[in-house]
Design a protein around this motif. Sequence first.
Motif, PDB file in Angstrom:
ATOM      1  N   GLU A 162       0.822  -1.216   0.000  1.00  0.00           N
ATOM      2  CA  GLU A 162       0.000   0.000   0.000  1.00  0.00           C
ATOM      3  C   GLU A 162       0.856   1.266   0.000  1.00  0.00           C
ATOM      4  O   GLU A 162       0.582   2.212  -0.718  1.00  0.00           O
ATOM      5  CB  GLU A 162      -0.915  -0.020   1.234  1.00  0.00           C
ATOM      6  N   LEU A 163       1.936   1.254   0.811  1.00  0.00           N
ATOM      7  CA  LEU A 163       2.760   2.456   0.959  1.00  0.00           C
ATOM      8  C   LEU A 163       3.966   2.480   0.027  1.00  0.00           C
ATOM      9  O   LEU A 163       4.660   3.490  -0.059  1.00  0.00           O
ATOM     10  CB  LEU A 163       3.228   2.591   2.413  1.00  0.00           C
ATOM     11  N   GLY A 164       4.241   1.363  -0.629  1.00  0.00           N
ATOM     12  CA  GLY A 164       5.369   1.320  -1.552  1.00  0.00           C
ATOM     13  C   GLY A 164       6.720   1.274  -0.858  1.00  0.00           C
ATOM     14  O   GLY A 164       7.711   1.802  -1.375  1.00  0.00           O
ATOM     15  N   ILE A 165       6.763   0.676   0.330  1.00  0.00           N
ATOM     16  CA  ILE A 165       8.027   0.496   1.040  1.00  0.00           C
ATOM     17  C   ILE A 165       8.189  -0.994   1.335  1.00  0.00           C
ATOM     18  O   ILE A 165       7.245  -1.767   1.205  1.00  0.00           O
ATOM     19  CB  ILE A 165       8.086   1.335   2.350  1.00  0.00           C
ATOM     20  N   SER A 166       9.392  -1.391   1.748  1.00  0.00           N
ATOM     21  CA  SER A 166       9.636  -2.812   1.985  1.00  0.00           C
ATOM     22  C   SER A 166       8.922  -3.281   3.253  1.00  0.00           C
ATOM     23  O   SER A 166       8.627  -2.489   4.152  1.00  0.00           O
ATOM     24  CB  SER A 166      11.135  -3.080   2.112  1.00  0.00           C
ATOM     25  N   GLN A 167       8.691  -4.582   3.305  1.00  0.00           N
ATOM     26  CA  GLN A 167       8.018  -5.163   4.473  1.00  0.00           C
ATOM     27  C   GLN A 167       8.900  -5.020   5.715  1.00  0.00           C
ATOM     28  O   GLN A 167       8.392  -4.772   6.802  1.00  0.00           O
ATOM     29  CB  GLN A 167       7.692  -6.637   4.214  1.00  0.00           C
ATOM     30  N   SER A 168      10.193  -5.170   5.550  1.00  0.00           N
ATOM     31  CA  SER A 168      11.099  -5.020   6.698  1.00  0.00           C
ATOM     32  C   SER A 168      11.069  -3.595   7.232  1.00  0.00           C
ATOM     33  O   SER A 168      11.156  -3.371   8.445  1.00  0.00           O
ATOM     34  CB  SER A 168      12.522  -5.430   6.334  1.00  0.00           C
ATOM     35  N   GLU A 169      10.894  -2.605   6.340  1.00  0.00           N
ATOM     36  CA  GLU A 169      10.793  -1.213   6.775  1.00  0.00           C
ATOM     37  C   GLU A 169       9.503  -0.995   7.570  1.00  0.00           C
ATOM     38  O   GLU A 169       9.487  -0.298   8.584  1.00  0.00           O
ATOM     39  CB  GLU A 169      10.858  -0.260   5.575  1.00  0.00           C
ATOM     40  N   VAL A 170       8.408  -1.600   7.117  1.00  0.00           N
ATOM     41  CA  VAL A 170       7.145  -1.508   7.849  1.00  0.00           C
ATOM     42  C   VAL A 170       7.326  -2.123   9.230  1.00  0.00           C
ATOM     43  O   VAL A 170       6.908  -1.553  10.243  1.00  0.00           O
ATOM     44  CB  VAL A 170       6.004  -2.220   7.082  1.00  0.00           C
ATOM     45  N   SER A 171       7.962  -3.282   9.293  1.00  0.00           N
ATOM     46  CA  SER A 171       8.201  -3.960  10.566  1.00  0.00           C
ATOM     47  C   SER A 171       9.037  -3.096  11.503  1.00  0.00           C
ATOM     48  O   SER A 171       8.719  -2.961  12.688  1.00  0.00           O
ATOM     49  CB  SER A 171       8.892  -5.295  10.306  1.00  0.00           C
ATOM     50  N   LYS A 172      10.115  -2.500  10.984  1.00  0.00           N
ATOM     51  CA  LYS A 172      10.975  -1.631  11.798  1.00  0.00           C
ATOM     52  C   LYS A 172      10.215  -0.432  12.322  1.00  0.00           C
ATOM     53  O   LYS A 172      10.324  -0.079  13.496  1.00  0.00           O
ATOM     54  CB  LYS A 172      12.190  -1.151  10.984  1.00  0.00           C
ATOM     55  N   ARG A 173       9.420   0.193  11.451  1.00  0.00           N
ATOM     56  CA  ARG A 173       8.669   1.386  11.873  1.00  0.00           C
ATOM     57  C   ARG A 173       7.614   1.040  12.921  1.00  0.00           C
ATOM     58  O   ARG A 173       7.422   1.793  13.877  1.00  0.00           O
ATOM     59  CB  ARG A 173       8.025   2.068  10.668  1.00  0.00           C
ATOM     60  N   LEU A 174       6.920  -0.080  12.736  1.00  0.00           N
ATOM     61  CA  LEU A 174       5.935  -0.495  13.741  1.00  0.00           C
ATOM     62  C   LEU A 174       6.602  -0.780  15.084  1.00  0.00           C
ATOM     63  O   LEU A 174       6.106  -0.375  16.143  1.00  0.00           O
ATOM     64  CB  LEU A 174       5.180  -1.746  13.266  1.00  0.00           C
ATOM     65  N   PHE A 175       7.734  -1.461  15.050  1.00  0.00           N
ATOM     66  CA  PHE A 175       8.455  -1.770  16.287  1.00  0.00           C
ATOM     67  C   PHE A 175       8.910  -0.489  16.974  1.00  0.00           C
ATOM     68  O   PHE A 175       8.740  -0.319  18.185  1.00  0.00           O
ATOM     69  CB  PHE A 175       9.662  -2.675  16.004  1.00  0.00           C
TER      70      PHE A 175
END
Length: 186
Positions: A162-175
Motif C-alpha cells: 500500500e505504501l510502496g516500502i519494503s516489508q522489513s521497513e514496515v516492521s521496523k517502523r511499527l516496532f
Amino acid sequence: MELTQDKINLIDKIIKNDRKYPNNEDLYDDFFNETCKRSVVILNSIDAEATLETYLKRVVTTSIINVLKDSGRLRRTRSGYMSTKEVLVDNKTSIDYSEISVDYSSVSIPQTPEDIVIQKQVLEFVADTVIKLDREEPDKDYLNIYTLRYDKGMTQKEISEELGISQSEVSKRLFKLMDKVKNIIE
C-alpha cells in the motif's frame, strides 16, 4: 421429458414437509434433483393425484436419505438412520457425572464500567501519542502505518504494498513506534 408446474409444486411441497428437511435447507436443490431423477419416468404415467402424491412421498424420503448420506450428514444405525450430529446413548448405560469438572478459566467475564472507561482512556492516550509522534517525524508515516495495521487489520506485507516500502521497513517502523509509545507510557 418436461415436468409440468403442478408436478414441480407437488414435489416442492413434499420435500419441504419431509421431517428430515429442516436444518438441511441448503441441500434443497440436491433433494429436488434426486427426486426428479428417481421419478421422472413414472410421473406422467400416473393419472390419479392421490396415487402420485403417495408415490412421490416415498421417492422424496429415499432421495433425501441418499443425499444426506452422500453429504455425510446421516449415518445408518441398528435402529435406522440418524444425524451425524447426534450421539447415540444406550438406555442401559448410566453416565456418572460426579467425576466431571468444568474449567471456567477460559470464560471471559464482562468488564465493569470502570474497566471499560480505563481501557478507553488508554486507547485514546495511545492514539494521541501516535498522532504526536507522527507530527514529530512525518517522514516515518507512523499514523498511516498504525491505522492500516491496527484499525484496518492489514498485514505488514499488505501495508508495504500500500505504501510502496519494503516489508522489513514496515516492521521496523511499527516496532519503533510501539517502543516509543511504551516509553512514553512508562
